[in-house]
Design a protein around this motif. Structure first.
Motif, PDB file in Angstrom:
ATOM      1  N   PRO A 293       6.069  27.529  21.127  1.00 52.25           N
ATOM      2  CA  PRO A 293       6.695  28.235  20.008  1.00 52.25           C
ATOM      3  C   PRO A 293       5.693  28.597  18.917  1.00 52.25           C
ATOM      4  N   ASN A 294       6.002  29.680  18.178  1.00 47.83           N
ATOM      5  CA  ASN A 294       5.261  29.963  16.952  1.00 47.83           C
ATOM      6  C   ASN A 294       5.522  28.813  15.988  1.00 47.83           C
ATOM      7  N   LEU A 295       4.596  28.589  15.044  1.00 47.71           N
ATOM      8  CA  LEU A 295       4.738  27.494  14.091  1.00 47.71           C
ATOM      9  C   LEU A 295       4.705  28.026  12.665  1.00 47.71           C
TER      10      LEU A 295
ATOM     11  N   MET B  56       1.924  31.216   9.362  1.00 44.95           N
ATOM     12  CA  MET B  56       2.631  31.481  10.607  1.00 44.95           C
ATOM     13  C   MET B  56       1.557  31.468  11.688  1.00 44.95           C
ATOM     14  N   LEU B  57       1.608  30.434  12.527  1.00 43.82           N
ATOM     15  CA  LEU B  57       0.664  30.326  13.639  1.00 43.82           C
ATOM     16  C   LEU B  57       1.335  30.823  14.906  1.00 43.82           C
ATOM     17  N   VAL B  58       0.590  31.580  15.696  1.00 48.07           N
ATOM     18  CA  VAL B  58       1.112  32.054  16.977  1.00 48.07           C
ATOM     19  C   VAL B  58       0.147  31.612  18.083  1.00 48.07           C
ATOM     20  N   PRO B  59       0.664  31.366  19.278  1.00 49.09           N
ATOM     21  CA  PRO B  59      -0.203  30.953  20.386  1.00 49.09           C
ATOM     22  C   PRO B  59      -1.289  31.995  20.650  1.00 49.09           C
TER      23      PRO B  59
ATOM     24  N   PRO C 113      -7.414  29.280  27.082  1.00 52.24           N
ATOM     25  CA  PRO C 113      -6.965  28.806  28.397  1.00 52.24           C
ATOM     26  C   PRO C 113      -5.609  28.116  28.270  1.00 52.24           C
ATOM     27  N   PRO C 114      -4.782  28.171  29.300  1.00 49.01           N
ATOM     28  CA  PRO C 114      -3.459  27.538  29.217  1.00 49.01           C
ATOM     29  C   PRO C 114      -3.583  26.031  28.927  1.00 49.01           C
ATOM     30  N   SER C 115      -2.648  25.535  28.129  1.00 44.54           N
ATOM     31  CA  SER C 115      -2.620  24.107  27.804  1.00 44.54           C
ATOM     32  C   SER C 115      -2.050  23.333  28.980  1.00 44.54           C
ATOM     33  N   LYS C 116      -2.558  22.140  29.160  1.00 40.30           N
ATOM     34  CA  LYS C 116      -2.003  21.241  30.177  1.00 40.30           C
ATOM     35  C   LYS C 116      -0.766  20.560  29.601  1.00 40.30           C
ATOM     36  N   ALA C 117       0.053  19.999  30.438  1.00 40.09           N
ATOM     37  CA  ALA C 117       1.259  19.303  29.984  1.00 40.09           C
ATOM     38  C   ALA C 117       0.876  18.216  28.984  1.00 40.09           C
ATOM     39  N   GLY C 118       1.571  18.192  27.851  1.00 37.30           N
ATOM     40  CA  GLY C 118       1.326  17.191  26.831  1.00 37.30           C
ATOM     41  C   GLY C 118       0.169  17.514  25.908  1.00 37.30           C
ATOM     42  N   GLU C 119      -0.502  18.647  26.137  1.00 38.82           N
ATOM     43  CA  GLU C 119      -1.640  19.046  25.315  1.00 38.82           C
ATOM     44  C   GLU C 119      -1.174  20.056  24.268  1.00 38.82           C
ATOM     45  N   VAL C 120      -1.766  19.988  23.085  1.00 34.99           N
ATOM     46  CA  VAL C 120      -1.424  20.915  22.008  1.00 34.99           C
ATOM     47  C   VAL C 120      -1.958  22.300  22.349  1.00 34.99           C
TER      48      VAL C 120
ATOM     49  N   TYR D  77      -3.740  27.907  18.749  1.00 33.05           N
ATOM     50  CA  TYR D  77      -3.059  28.867  17.878  1.00 33.05           C
ATOM     51  C   TYR D  77      -4.068  29.619  17.025  1.00 33.05           C
ATOM     52  N   TYR D  78      -3.622  30.751  16.468  1.00 34.31           N
ATOM     53  CA  TYR D  78      -4.382  31.423  15.418  1.00 34.31           C
ATOM     54  C   TYR D  78      -3.415  31.767  14.284  1.00 34.31           C
ATOM     55  N   VAL D  79      -3.980  32.051  13.098  1.00 37.32           N
ATOM     56  CA  VAL D  79      -3.171  32.387  11.926  1.00 37.32           C
ATOM     57  C   VAL D  79      -2.784  33.850  12.015  1.00 37.32           C
TER      58      VAL D  79
END
Length: 151
Positions: free
Chosen positions: A87-89, A122-125, A130-137, A140-142
């Protein structure tokens, strides 16, 4: 509509904590003119006390024209926005910032005194990361940033 899981919220909180620490330590560093723009993209918007700046070049222009800073984050809050995965943050930060080279309390100059601020990001992925692994943050960029002195 995408719903948020407890894991999404926990990962978002970790991402916000990581971002907040890294962002303000970079902002206060001697290399901030080169490093802080890396948090932004050319399409990012920044509003600093009502004055608009565009993208990483605008950030470079802004921080290049100001004296050294010392930020103290007092609190932050993160709200993951459903609709994308990850999700966006929406991150809100409150704290103080002092401008100038002197340590706080050693000057009578108003420029060296801490000022309260509120900043919203507002941070967006980052699609280039590279894709995040499960459980990894996720990375993002501003996308949007608004700072206002409050007091």
């Amino acid at each position: 509509m995408t719903t948020l899981s407890a894991n999404d919220v926990e990962l978002a909180a970790r991402a916000a904590d990581n971002f907040t620490h890294l962002y303000y330590s970079t902002y206060d560093s001697a290399t901030r003119v080169d490093d802080l723009p890396n948090f932004y993209r050319p399409t990012s918007s920044l509003t600093w006390n009502g004055k608009p700046f565009q993208g990483s070049d605008g950030v470079r222009e802004l921080v290049g024209a100001m004296p050294p800073t010392r930020h103290e984050v007092q609190c932050f809050d993160c709200h993951p926005i459903p609709g994308s995965q990850p999700p966006n943050l929406l991150i809100t930060v409150s704290g103080t910032v002092a401008y100038g080279r002197r340590p706080p309390g050693n000057s009578k100059s108003v420029d060296d005194q801490p000022r309260a601020f509120s900043q919203t990001f507002m941070l967006v992925p980052d699609p280039t990361a590279p894709p995040s692994k499960a459980g990894e943050v996720a990375k993002y960029y501003v996308n949007a940033d608004a700072l206002r002195f409050v007091g």
